[in-house]
Design an enzyme around this catalytic site. Structure first.
Site, PDB file in Angstrom:
ATOM      1  N   THR A   1     -15.959   4.122  -1.893  1.00 62.75           N
ATOM      2  CA  THR A   1     -15.332   5.100  -2.780  1.00 62.75           C
ATOM      3  C   THR A   1     -15.358   4.624  -4.222  1.00 62.75           C
ATOM      4  O   THR A   1     -15.623   5.396  -5.153  1.00 62.75           O
ATOM      5  CB  THR A   1     -13.879   5.358  -2.330  1.00 62.75           C
ATOM      6  OG1 THR A   1     -13.879   5.909  -1.010  1.00 62.75           O
ATOM      7  CG2 THR A   1     -13.182   6.326  -3.270  1.00 62.75           C
ATOM      8  N   ARG A  49     -13.353  14.949   1.709  1.00 63.22           N
ATOM      9  CA  ARG A  49     -14.064  14.331   2.825  1.00 63.22           C
ATOM     10  C   ARG A  49     -14.514  15.386   3.841  1.00 63.22           C
ATOM     11  O   ARG A  49     -13.749  16.271   4.194  1.00 63.22           O
ATOM     12  CB  ARG A  49     -13.156  13.317   3.542  1.00 63.22           C
ATOM     13  CG  ARG A  49     -12.747  12.117   2.690  1.00 63.22           C
ATOM     14  CD  ARG A  49     -11.942  11.128   3.511  1.00 63.22           C
ATOM     15  NE  ARG A  49     -11.404  10.032   2.711  1.00 63.22           N
ATOM     16  CZ  ARG A  49     -12.056   8.919   2.437  1.00 63.22           C
ATOM     17  NH1 ARG A  49     -13.280   8.758   2.897  1.00 63.22           N
ATOM     18  NH2 ARG A  49     -11.491   7.971   1.716  1.00 63.22           N
ATOM     19  N   LYS A  99     -11.370  13.555  -4.523  1.00 64.55           N
ATOM     20  CA  LYS A  99     -12.433  13.466  -3.529  1.00 64.55           C
ATOM     21  C   LYS A  99     -12.131  14.353  -2.331  1.00 64.55           C
ATOM     22  O   LYS A  99     -10.984  14.550  -1.946  1.00 64.55           O
ATOM     23  CB  LYS A  99     -12.635  12.018  -3.073  1.00 64.55           C
ATOM     24  CG  LYS A  99     -11.435  11.369  -2.394  1.00 64.55           C
ATOM     25  CD  LYS A  99     -11.689   9.894  -2.142  1.00 64.55           C
ATOM     26  CE  LYS A  99     -10.471   9.213  -1.529  1.00 64.55           C
ATOM     27  NZ  LYS A  99     -10.634   7.768  -1.403  1.00 64.55           N
ATOM     28  N   ASP A 124      -6.741   0.577  -8.469  1.00 65.34           N
ATOM     29  CA  ASP A 124      -6.375   0.828  -7.073  1.00 65.34           C
ATOM     30  C   ASP A 124      -5.692  -0.416  -6.527  1.00 65.34           C
ATOM     31  O   ASP A 124      -5.709  -1.482  -7.160  1.00 65.34           O
ATOM     32  CB  ASP A 124      -7.622   1.162  -6.256  1.00 65.34           C
ATOM     33  CG  ASP A 124      -7.326   2.079  -5.077  1.00 65.34           C
ATOM     34  OD1 ASP A 124      -6.134   2.301  -4.780  1.00 65.34           O
ATOM     35  OD2 ASP A 124      -8.279   2.576  -4.447  1.00 65.34           O
ATOM     36  N   HIS A 135       0.831  -1.211   0.000  1.00 66.99           N
ATOM     37  CA  HIS A 135       0.000   0.000   0.000  1.00 66.99           C
ATOM     38  C   HIS A 135       0.861   1.255   0.000  1.00 66.99           C
ATOM     39  O   HIS A 135       0.515   2.254  -0.620  1.00 66.99           O
ATOM     40  CB  HIS A 135      -0.930  -0.013   1.209  1.00 66.99           C
ATOM     41  CG  HIS A 135      -1.850   1.161   1.268  1.00 66.99           C
ATOM     42  ND1 HIS A 135      -2.854   1.368   0.343  1.00 66.99           N
ATOM     43  CD2 HIS A 135      -1.917   2.212   2.133  1.00 66.99           C
ATOM     44  CE1 HIS A 135      -3.499   2.482   0.636  1.00 66.99           C
ATOM     45  NE2 HIS A 135      -2.946   3.019   1.712  1.00 66.99           N
ATOM     46  N   ALA A 169     -15.599  -0.775  -0.587  1.00 64.89           N
ATOM     47  CA  ALA A 169     -16.035  -0.469  -1.957  1.00 64.89           C
ATOM     48  C   ALA A 169     -16.883   0.791  -2.063  1.00 64.89           C
ATOM     49  O   ALA A 169     -17.417   1.078  -3.140  1.00 64.89           O
ATOM     50  CB  ALA A 169     -16.788  -1.652  -2.574  1.00 64.89           C
TER      51      ALA A 169
END
Length: 339
Positions: free
Chosen positions: A238, A206, A204, A230, A139, A236
């Site tokens: 987003t 938030r 995006k 991604d 990640h 799931a």
């Protein structure tokens, strides 16, 4: 110099399907039977994990196949205890093959008085006697620096590129690769360059943690086949909202490619009811029945690339060569080779 011993595989319970697939692929490459070392990994009544290896591993080059997937703590402890058992049994080298590296999302302190759990896990793996890590799509790439041992990070991008070239043959001029957030632009750009397609970004904003208030598309997606890329799909939320926004901006259809299908909580229900035409994941995490039977989820195999990476590690040849499509195509037996 190539090792004189044969590579030996041992697996925990996290993803035995993948472990057996890797063993089968290695058998094909070696022209001889390669199986998993006979062992038992079980739990006592109080939940303690116990490992017993039934074969002699003294002086052997060992590879433990164990993703740190749900339940992450149990699977991590299995990995650590297997490594300790091998060290105490005089294995010559132990490599942890961790297709999905759990805790990787905790790679930095986001607030005061919070841990860097990925670093803690790195310390634990090293102390358990693991001498090398083989993983896929960390990640955060900087996690490799948490280790004082070699870390080979494979990428799913070349596998996805082969898959896209196969399934979207003849339509690549109308394909746009999309990053679902600004942080994933490098990953999306790499895939776009591999297949020669345009790039777009969904930015995006938030209002609070876990809730997306607004999404904006950066780039022209009108009449395009959009492919969101991604590394992890968890709940799931987003991903599905990004698909809606892309379609609202004129996209013809939306697909998604995600390396690690964590798919927790309402994820499967969301994907099934979403406007995503397909979600493609890999088998780094063992898929439950609900994922395997979901009509718009498709799983691509990672056993071919992991089997070859293990063999390259064992005989001291290049791992980075596996990031090239021309090298990977034959390994995938033409399934995703350029047609």
């Amino acid at each position: 110099m190539p090792s004189m011993t044969e590579p030996k595989l041992i697996a925990g319970n996290a993803n035995l399907t993948l472990a057996n697939a890797i063993a089968r692929r290695m058998s094909m490459h070696r022209g001889m039977s390669v199986g998993l070392v006979d062992a038992r990994v079980e739990r006592f009544n109080d939940g303690e994990i116990f490992v017993e290896v039934f074969e002699n591993v003294r002086g052997e080059d060992m590879f433990i196949i164990q993703p740190v997937s749900r339940p992450a703590n149990d699977n991590l402890m299995e990995l650590l205890i297997i490594a300790d058992a091998l060290r105490r049994s005089s294995a010559s080298r132990t490599t942890a093959v961790i297709p999905y590296f759990g805790y990787a999302r905790q790679d930095r302190r986001t607030k005061s008085r919070t841990p860097i759990s990925a670093k803690l896990v790195a310390n634990m793996l090293t102390e358990a006697g693991i001498e090398r890590i083989l993983t896929m799509d960390l990640h955060a790439a900087q996690i490799q620096g948490f280790f004082d041992i070699p870390v080979d990070n494979l990428y799913a991008a070349p596998i996805f590129a082969l898959d896209i070239e196969h399934h979207f043959k003849g339509n690549l001029d109308n394909v746009t690769v999309v990053s679902p957030d600004v942080g994933g632009v490098a990953r999306a750009r790499e895939l776009a360059q591999r297949i020669g397609c345009a790039l777009a970004i969904v930015d995006k904003r938030r209002e609070k943690q876990g809730e997306v208030a607004e999404m904006t598309v950066i780039g022209d997606v009108k009449d395009q086949t959009c492919i969101i890329v991604d590394d992890i799909c968890d709940t799931a939320g987003t991903l599905c909202k990004a698909a809606d926004v892309l379609l609202e901006n004129g996209a013809a259809e939306v697909h998604a490619y995600t390396t690690h299908g964590v798919l927790s909580g309402p994820a499967i229900e969301r994907v099934t009811g979403s406007q995503l035409k397909s979600l493609v994941i890999t088998d780094t995490i063992e898929a439950p029945e609900a994922v395997r039977t979901c009509p718009n989820i498709r799983i691509v195999p990672t056993a071919p690339i992991f089997a070859q990476a293990i063999l390259n590690t064992w005989n001291g040849t290049s791992i980075s060569s596996l990031l090239d499509i021309d090298t990977l195509g034959p390994i995938y037996e033409g399934t995703y080779a350029k047609l």
